[in-house]
Write an enzyme that holds these catalytic residues in place. Structure first.
Site, PDB file in Angstrom:
ATOM      1  CD  GLU A  92      26.343  15.219 102.730  1.00 30.09           C
ATOM      2  OE1 GLU A  92      27.213  15.691 103.177  1.00 30.09           O
ATOM      3  OE2 GLU A  92      25.821  14.207 103.037  1.00 30.09           O
ATOM      4  N   PRO A  93      25.117  20.551 100.569  1.00 31.90           N
ATOM      5  CG  PRO A  93      23.381  21.415 101.949  1.00 31.90           C
ATOM      6  CD  PRO A  93      23.631  20.260 101.538  1.00 31.90           C
ATOM      7  NE  ARG A 138      33.568  11.517  91.828  1.00 32.00           N
ATOM      8  CZ  ARG A 138      34.431  11.371  92.814  1.00 32.00           C
ATOM      9  NH1 ARG A 138      35.486  10.769  92.895  1.00 32.00           N
ATOM     10  NH2 ARG A 138      34.269  12.092  94.086  1.00 32.00           N
ATOM     11  CD  GLN A 143      48.852  30.265  61.980  1.00 29.81           C
ATOM     12  OE1 GLN A 143      49.607  30.684  62.932  1.00 29.81           O
ATOM     13  NE2 GLN A 143      49.441  30.018  60.856  1.00 29.81           N
ATOM     14  CD  GLN A 152      36.752  35.974  73.885  1.00 29.37           C
ATOM     15  OE1 GLN A 152      36.146  35.982  74.965  1.00 29.37           O
ATOM     16  NE2 GLN A 152      37.220  37.023  73.706  1.00 29.37           N
ATOM     17  N   GLY A 181      30.619  39.047  70.863  1.00 34.81           N
ATOM     18  CA  GLY A 181      29.214  39.543  71.359  1.00 34.81           C
ATOM     19  C   GLY A 181      27.979  38.556  71.343  1.00 34.81           C
ATOM     20  CD  GLU A 201      30.831  13.530  92.872  1.00 35.61           C
ATOM     21  OE1 GLU A 201      30.749  12.504  92.179  1.00 35.61           O
ATOM     22  OE2 GLU A 201      32.096  14.036  93.283  1.00 35.61           O
ATOM     23  N   GLY A 202      26.544  12.776  90.749  1.00 29.17           N
ATOM     24  CA  GLY A 202      25.148  12.277  90.651  1.00 29.17           C
ATOM     25  C   GLY A 202      24.309  12.595  89.988  1.00 29.17           C
TER      26      GLY A 202
END
Lengths: 390, 368
Positions: B130-131, B243, B279, B336, B340, B363-364
């Protein structure tokens, strides 16, 4: 089939371990504050707790594989206390090395003694190729000279598997492991280390001065120095494929104790940790707790994964490092976070949480630091040699 | 018994999906994202995989394989490795159909499941979100007031996938206004009176996946519209499945980032050596591997609980919350590592970065 459920047999075993672990916990504070004492071989309660041994015997083919269950077993023990046991286990890291690399004769002779493993020196830790201790063949004897530190169970062990170089110019390839009995002239336990945590565990420093041992005490009996690869070295390093998941499990048992404690304290304060309701309906303490718990679950699963591979007879080098790196970091964050949630209660020595916070810190250090594990992981996924990624 | 071994059948499905992801999904993913379009060709090709029909019982025209959340998360990881938006579109019909298979009444199964056994793509959708910044799947604001024998659904749903072409919506709404009332699920046909489908939303990521706001203005439904009939349903199963599946998609996305960043870092030279030999970069890659593993095992654990019919609320929550954070971090590090070039749309990592942020809050969108 993919499954994460314990069978009733598995559960029975782990319940029995937990029951004993809770008894051990009663002694935890005493041995933390009396570092000079060793916990007893058997606790006075030992007769009333038959232990999990019987339950082990009832395991069948449908139960969880031995390596996986032994990880959960270990975690259930350290959930009680890091060092105190109802009955002391025999066997140390040296025994694992013996099983991995020893000849049948050596297994026969040394198998039922507790063997510590001595690798670290004052000048070398994560990079064992820098081992400075020397072994020189003189007739039918090896002569050992050097110093070792951070030897786990080093005071109580009957003997030790010690790393020494037979040819410094050969680097890693020159490193061999030797079996040395306590009482051998020239071999002394110089002192017991004083530590941040795991104080009931004895950590020794050794000195070897012209210590002569029979030629047959070279672990695996391989006196050759390979030109390129360091086969013998690698074999000993293989010891870590199950010990790394093992130490991860040790840490996670402690982390779970901290989580259980924190959940109880939150409940006492009227705050229930509930899953389901979203971000906006949960107190910050619950959100923090949930994150820590997910971290615990994720880490434990990586341990079980590494152990599962071992049980399937598949290589688990990478996964052993993954779970060690993951758990090493997770258990620090979990115990630090639990103290954050518990506040002043978390730092009081009236409770064990502050002890768990200290005890668990070793997880990301011994058996290879988190950084060493990441090096191994990176080399593996990049297919790089040691020289390509240093 | 604790085991990490997929069945032989699952391994076969997995490698078929991997191949599909590499051949049919990757090849069009960028184009679809740029154009915000979802080609029918793709949907029909994906439909031939039988993602939805396979697990519909044969008495309703399906292929009658038992619904397996474990198999489904294995599939989702592979599809989302190709592209998360196209994966969502491919499995969208299952959002509706799976819930009917799992919890529908006999009449509902007979009425709706045959719709999904057609030779070409047919879609029903799930309306959960829902919004509302404080949106909570377990406590929706949409209501279903009892009226006579039936219900009147009111409220607004957003991010409803494929709302532009779904024939039916499964709508999560609260019966009554009591605070303790959990939601129920209602089947609402597209042409129901009072249902209005908004414009296709313009989103940060998953641009190939059309989503829309759907308004329900006193939509009157008969008693047969409630999922599970009179008995109702366990909405937690729908939410937990969604989920877990969402987390599975994030595993796929994370693996995509990792498998792209590794060869890039091995090729890219700086100061005389490949950046992967440093590293600082190598450890980022190692962490990608560690966390992708962690996410996957959490997903498998939640899926295995769903498969047993156990309450997977905690495991699904953990899988999703954990995956959301780690996938975001992995996508972030992916950008990263490429520097660029990671910011340029010639490479897919910027797309994965956007998608990761979006998947983490939804969700969903997926089901298992």
């Amino acid at each position: 089939m993919i499954d994460f459920e314990l069978t009733p047999n598995d559960q029975k075993i782990l319940d029995a371990v937990r029951e004993e672990a809770l008894v051990c916990r009663k002694y935890a504070r005493h041995y933390d504050e009396h570092e000079e004492e060793f916990p007893p071989e058997r606790l006075p309660e030992a007769d009333s707790y038959p232990g999990a041994a019987k339950a082990w015997a009832g395991r069948g083919d449908d139960d969880t594989s031995f390596p996986i269950l032994s990880m959960l077993y270990t975690a259930a023990q350290t959930w009680g206390d890091y060092s105190v046991r109802m009955r002391r286990d025999t066997g140390g890291l040296g025994n694992a090395a013996l099983r991995a690399a020893g000849t049948p004769e050596q297994q026969e002779k040394w198998g039922n003694r507790t063997l510590a493993m001595a690798i670290t020196e004052p000048g070398c830790g994560s990079d064992p190729s820098r081992v400075a201790m020397t072994a020189v063949l003189d007739g039918d004897e090896w002569v050992l000279n050097g110093e070792k530190i951070f030897v786990t169970t080093g005071c109580r062990a009957d003997g030790v598997v010690v790393w020494a170089t037979i040819d410094k110019s050969a680097g890693r390839a020159g490193i061999k492991s030797f079996l040395v009995e306590k009482g051998t002239p020239g071999f002394t336990v110089s002192h017991k280390e004083k530590k941040l945590g795991i104080r009931a565990d004895d950590t020794a420093a050794y000195v070897f001065k012209d210590c002569r041992i029979p030629r047959g005490n070279l672990l695996g009996m391989d006196e050759t120095i390979p030109k390129q690869s360091s086969g013998g070295f690698r074999k000993v390093m293989k010891t870590f494929n199950m010990t790394r998941p093992g130490v991860a499990a040790i840490g996670l048992g402690i982390a779970q104790a901290a989580l259980d404690f924190t959940r109880d304290k939150l409940r006492d304060a009227g705050i229930e940790v509930e899953y389901g309701p979203g971000l906006h309906r949960q107190p910050a303490a619950v959100q923090t707790f949930q994150e820590l718990e997910a971290l615990y679950e994720a880490s434990l699963l990586t341990v079980l994964r590494a152990a599962w591979l071992s049980g399937e007879g598949q290589p688990n080098n990478l996964e052993a490092s993954i779970c060690k790196a993951k758990a090493g970091e997770a258990v620090r964050l979990i115990t630090q976070g639990c103290i954050e949630i518990c506040g002043p209660l978390g730092v009081s020595r009236d409770e064990l949480l502050e002890k768990w916070f200290r005890d668990v810190r070793i997880t990301d250090i011994y058996e290879g630091t988190g950084q060493i594990q990441r090096l191994i992981i990176a080399r593996t996924i990049l297919d790089y040699t040691r020289e390509q990624l240093r | 018994m604790i085991s990490f071994a997929p069945s032989e059948e699952q391994e076969i499905v997995r490698s078929a999906m991997r191949e599909f992801a590499e051949s049919a999904i990757r090849s069009v993913a960028r184009e679809c994202d740029e154009a915000s379009s979802l080609p029918d060709d793709f949907l029909n090709t994906a439909w031939e995989l039988g993602l939805t029909t396979t697990q519909i019982p044969s008495e309703y025209g399906g292929e009658g394989e038992a619904r397996s959340p474990i198999t489904n998360v294995l599939i989702l990881e592979e599809l989302a490795f190709g592209d998360a938006a196209l994966a969502a579109a491919a499995v969208c019909p299952s959002l509706f159909a799976n819930a009917i298979v799992d919890q529908g009444s006999e009449e509902q199964k007979r009425a709706y499941l045959p719709l999904f056994t057609t030779p070409t793509y047919h879609v029903g959708s799930l309306a959960i979100v829902e919004p509302d910044p404080a949106f909570d799947a377990f406590f929706p604001r949409c209501t279903a007031e009892p009226k006579g024998e039936g219900f009147v659904v009111s409220g607004r749903k957003s991010f409803v996938p494929l709302a532009d072409r779904a024939s039916h919506f499964l709508v999560l709404a609260r019966v009554g206004n009591g605070a303790g009332n959990g939601p129920d699920a209602f089947i609402v046909p597209r042409d129901a009176k009072g249902l209005q489908i908004g414009e296709t939303e313009k989103n940060l990521g998953l641009r190939a996946l059309p989503t829309a706001t759907v308004d329900f203005e006193r939509v009157e439904l008969g008693p047969e519209a409630r999922l599970g009939g009179e008995a109702g349903c366990d909405v937690r199963r729908i939410i937990n499945g969604s989920r877990t599946a969402l987390a599975a998609a994030m595993v796929g996305l994370s693996r995509a980032v990792m498998e792209y960043a590794i060869p890039y870092a091995q090729d890219r030279v700086a100061f005389g050596e490949a950046i992967a030999q440093k590293q600082a970069i190598a450890f980022m890659l190692a962490d990608m591997r560690i966390e992708t593993d962690c996410m996957r095992w959490l997903v498998w654990r939640a899926a295995s609980q769903l498969e047993r019919g156990a309450d997977a609320t905690a495991a699904a929550h953990q899988a999703r919350a954990y995956a959301a954070r780690r996938a975001m971090k992995i996508a972030d590090d992916g950008v990263q590592v490429l520097g660029g070039h990671g910011y340029i749309r010639e490479h897919p990592v910027e797309l994965w970065y956007r998608n990761a942020r979006m998947l983490g809050v939804l969700e969903g969108m997926f089901t298992c």
